[in-house]
Design a protein around this motif. Structure first.
Motif: not given
Length: 530
Positions: A376-379, A415-424
């Motif tokens: 999510v962060t990279e996106n 709401t995202v628990a971890d911003p490193s979660t893949p965007m998909r």
């Protein structure tokens, strides 16, 4: 669990008032459940579907509507519960078994062979098609079936020469000609013009009045209120309510669908008088040819001014997406000139358009706006990673990127628990909201928003429309591409209508008329002529 019950069971079991007492349901779902790893798609769903009735399934994306119908048509097997057809429990091992039993489904994305004719598509996979039938015989039989069901088709026409509405009629005829008594339609008006929507409504009412049953999967309240006899609302895979349409109202259905009331605005008035209306985007005799050599946009000229929402109306596939890509710098015109704030942009790519202050929410977010495998962060930072404070001087500041992402997520209400979660891993609605928030920060001059409502529930659509109105009130321009005339008429100051890649007209707000705009979207004049 009580929030899902209401008086729904009483309504679900009620036969249509037009049927004689004692008429059984054509199809009953009894306690249906379907599970996937970590997901409850459907749970304890019980609904009766009667002959002579159009029964709508309403719900947000992910509410379980399509999964439930995939169980009905044999694409999935229920993990719990039973299908009861004509009073007998049944199990279908696939769609062919379902159609043999009289249940057929027309999917949102048509499943026709584009190079084959209408008659050939109707004959494909039909057990009654003899091996050695001439093209003339196929066409004759197709025309006879069309006459029987009151559907206007062109048997000899290749599928890829038809409009979306004509292709849909072929899909419906293919199902009905195989003996379907229960017709399931998934978001049937998504790619139709208003005139084609009216033609579809008429065909479905004829089928219903002849004793057929229709299940209409939709999230469009106006469509359900206009067409359906009964509506069942699904939320989180469960039945949230079931009503006769003439005994309910949109506000009740919205509350059941998303769990809270949402105001349905029909206009978004300015919060302050409009300032200077300088031209921020201008096209001069712009045309475009796709990679296959087809002319997708005929030469057109238009300008977009600061502090306005400029709507672009048209049935999907009539040049809107190509026009949006040109306005954002993703596509280079075949001819003509593009200006941003008076600066010629010939030969410049999307990076230069971004620097000039043009943001873009594309129709295809996964392929044009996001990198699904990245986090999510990279996106979130991919459009600003070279600018302060995230980047600059050959450096990338991870802490600043994380702070930027948290701010963007807050603005997008994601709401995202971890911003490193893949965007998909995010839902389509959350992906869309994040893209809108990111591009809003870029759009110092203008935001190009192509079908921004797709993938959003009613609550999120309301927030999105408010955001577009706020951008307008801040003195920036918005180009809104949509096939939803209600959305365009509620938000736009001017509307341009495209049909077959041609600019039909540009209409000021004072001249908005749904029937006229709909006719132009279909390539017809207001009187219905070609």
């Amino acid at each position: 669990m009580s929030e899902y019950l209401h008086d729904a069971n009483a309504v679900q079991g009620a036969r249509p008032e037009s049927l004689p007492a004692g008429t059984p349901p054509l199809l009953s779902l009894s306690g249906i459940a379907k599970y996937f790893p970590g997901v409850i798609a459907n749970k304890d769903v019980s609904i009766d579907f009667y002959p002579g009735e159009i029964h709508a399934l309403l719900g947000e994306n992910g509410a379980g509507k399509s999964t439930l119908m995939n169980v009905v048509t044999g694409l999935y097997q229920a993990d719990e519960g039973e299908l009861i057809l004509d009073g007998y429990g049944v199990t279908f091992d696939g769609p062919e078994a379902a159609i043999r039993a009289g249940i057929g489904m027309v999917h949102q994305h048509f499943k026709l062979v584009s190079r084959f004719t209408v008659a050939e598509n109707l004959a494909l996979g039909w057990s009654e098609t003899r091996r050695w039938l001439s093209a003339a015989a196929l066409a004759e039989r197709a025309q006879a079936e069309a006459k029987r069901f009151g559907l206007d088709i062109r048997p000899d026409a290749p599928i890829d020469s038809l409009t979306s509405g004509e292709q849909q009629r072929v899909e419906i005829l293919r199902v009905l000609s195989r003996g379907a008594r229960l017709l399931i339609l998934d978001e049937p008006t998504a790619v139709l013009s208003p005139l084609e929507v009216g033609e579809l409504y008429a065909a479905l009412r004829r089928f219903r009045d002849g004793g057929g049953a229709v299940i209409l999967i939709s999230h469009k309240l106006d469509e359900i209120m206009a067409l359906a006899d009964k509506v069942t609302v699904l939320r989180h895979g469960r039945v949230a309510g079931s009503h006769r349409v003439d005994k309910t109202d949109p506000a009740t259905l919205v509350t059941e669908m998303i769990g809270r009331p949402v105001e349905q605005k029909t206009a978004y008035p300015r919060s302050a008088p409009r300032g200077r209306a300088d031209v921020v985007l201008a096209l001069e005799d712009v045309s475009f040819r796709d990679s296959a050599g087809r002319l997708r946009l005929h030469p057109l000229s238009l300008d977009v001014r600061a502090g306005e929402i400029f709507g672009i109306a048209g049935v999907t596939g009539n040049g809107q997406s190509e026009l949006a890509d040109i306005l954002a710098g993703l596509s280079i015109p075949l001819s003509g000139k593009v200006h941003v704030a008076g600066t010629a942009m010939q030969g410049r790519g999307p990076g230069e358009f971004r620097k000039a202050g043009i943001g873009y929410v594309p129709e295809d977010r996964l392929h044009k706006a996001l990198a699904p495998a990245l986090g999510v962060t990279e996106n979130a930072v991919m459009r600003v990673f070279r600018t302060h404070p995230v980047g600059g001087r050959m450096a990338y500041h991870a802490a600043a990127a994380r702070d930027f992402t948290r701010s963007l997520l807050d603005q997008a209400r994601v709401t995202v628990a971890d911003p490193s979660t893949p965007m998909r891993g995010l839902s389509g609605g959350n992906q869309q909201r994040l893209v809108l928030a990111r591009e809003r920060m870029i759009s110092h001059l203008a935001l190009i928003a192509s079908y921004p409502s797709r993938g959003l529930d009613i609550g999120a659509i309301s927030l999105m429309r408010e955001a577009l109105a706020e951008i307008r009130d801040e003195g920036r321009a918005v180009v809104l591409v949509s096939e939803d005339l209600d959305e365009l008429m509620a938000l736009s100051d001017r509307i341009a209508v495209l049909c077959a890649g041609r600019l039909m007209t540009i209409v000021d707000r004072s001249g908005f008329d749904r029937a006229t705009l709909g006719a132009l979207m279909s390539g017809r004049d207001a009187g219905g002529g070609a």
